[in-house]
Design a protein around this motif. Structure first.
Motif, short mmCIF file in Angstrom:
data_model
loop_
_atom_site.label_atom_id
_atom_site.label_comp_id
_atom_site.label_asym_id
_atom_site.label_seq_id
_atom_site.Cartn_x
_atom_site.Cartn_y
_atom_site.Cartn_z
N THR A 92 86.53 -25.20 21.51
CA THR A 92 85.65 -24.13 21.04
C THR A 92 84.26 -24.66 20.74
O THR A 92 83.24 -24.08 21.15
N SER A 149 89.35 -18.62 21.06
CA SER A 149 89.85 -18.30 19.73
C SER A 149 90.94 -17.24 19.78
O SER A 149 91.96 -17.35 19.08
N ALA A 198 84.56 -20.27 13.77
CA ALA A 198 85.69 -19.83 14.59
C ALA A 198 86.67 -20.98 14.82
O ALA A 198 87.90 -20.80 14.74
N HIS A 247 94.14 -18.70 21.17
CA HIS A 247 94.80 -19.56 20.19
C HIS A 247 95.57 -18.73 19.16
O HIS A 247 96.74 -19.02 18.85
N GLY A 282 90.62 -21.26 13.16
CA GLY A 282 91.86 -21.47 13.90
C GLY A 282 92.71 -22.57 13.29
O GLY A 282 93.94 -22.46 13.21
#
Length: 321
Positions: A67, A103, A22, A106, A26
């Protein structure tokens, strides 16, 4: 005896690999969209306007770090096979809720600033906070269901002590332990719905419900248990999944005693007091205390303590005839 397995494969996938994927996704998405983004994008908003800016890639790496450190740091506990199964499940759900929220926020921050000339004029859709939390919690529950208890099981070699209670005609006994339906509803209102409605009123949006209610549900679920005793042994069910179980072959004996949760275990709920000493303690009163050949001890406070102890000892006798 400790578990011979160190890593739970499902825990490694959901608790370690997924947060890292994840985070890197990003970064890759930011790189892909970078030509369409301003040189500096808005990364922080007050109630009225954007007041914090950074380059897209520096922002991406910051989100990736958050994260992995916060979401992944919690979720990684799920990969530790020797750790208590219920704790691993809880940490996985909490960690992936954070991963999902960070996530999603973002991605939305990037999406609302594609092809924008003046990022200061953009607004952060606050619904992304709630949507991300719900998404992450959902994935966390799927992962939690995949986790397994890798505890090494040791068979007892002797019958339970003759002084321990026996049921004349042993049959399965089941009991709900902890908050009932009414109590759970009240607790959910106090911890989830009411705070969410207050924040909804302040923010003018619905997104707090999607954050506070899942958190409230998680807290309530950790205070509700179903305990089943039968010819297979004793099982503690939580969140619809088995949190603890001991087979009848492992049980050395079961006795009854009076337990005070805060005095004897330092708290209320599923507790650990010292090595290998577990308690599902939700009330002051009688408790069934089960000892096993591997050195574990499980204490469950319930009005059915005498019946549970008698059934376990009787079935253990039969298994070792």
């Amino acid at each position: 005896m400790p578990s011979s397995k160190i890593v739970d494969p499902a825990g490694a996938v959901f608790g370690v690999i997924l947060p890292v994927v994840a985070a890197l996704s990003g970064v890759l998405l930011t790189k892909l969209w970078e030509p369409r983004l301003p040189a500096e994008i808005a990364t922080h908003w007050t109630t009225t306007s954007a007041d914090g800016f950074s380059t897209p890639m520096s922002s991406a790496w910051t989100f990736a770090l958050v994260t992995v450190l916060f979401g992944g740091g919690c979720a990684a506990v799920a990969a530790l096979a020797p750790a208590l199964l219920m704790m691993r499940r809880t940490m996985l759900v909490v960690g992936l809720s954070v991963v999902g929220m960070v996530s999603t926020v973002h991605v939305v921050i990037l999406a609302v600033q594609l092809d924008v000339t003046h990022p200061a004029d953009t607004e952060l859709p606050l619904w992304s906070l709630g949507a991300g939390t719900v998404l992450g919690a959902g994935v966390g529950m799927i992962g939690a269901a995949c986790l397994r208890d890798y505890r090494r099981r040791v068979s007892a070699t002797h019958r339970p002590d003759v002084t321990l209670p026996r049921a004349a005609a042993p049959a399965a006994v089941a009991a709900s332990v902890g908050f009932g339906t009414a109590g759970s509803g009240i607790l959910l209102l106090l911890l989830g719905v009411v705070p969410a409605l207050v924040v909804c009123r302040i923010s003018g949006g619905w997104w707090p419900l999607a954050v506070f209610v899942p958190v409230g549900l998680l807290i309530v679920s950790l205070l509700r248990f179903r305990v089943i005793v039968d010819e297979d042994g004793i099982r503690v069910i939580n969140m619809g999944m088995t949190a603890l179980d001991y087979g009848i072959d492992e049980i050395e004996g079961a006795r009854v005693d009076v337990v005070k949760p805060f005095d004897d275990f330092g708290g209320w709920g599923l507790k650990v007091k010292g090595p290998r000493n577990y308690g599902v303690v939700t009330r002051t009163g009688p408790a069934v205390i089960v000892t096993t050949a591997c050195g574990d001890r499980l204490t469950v406070t319930t009005a059915e303590a005498e019946d549970m102890a008698g059934v376990l000892n009787a079935f253990a006798d039969r298994r070792r005839e």
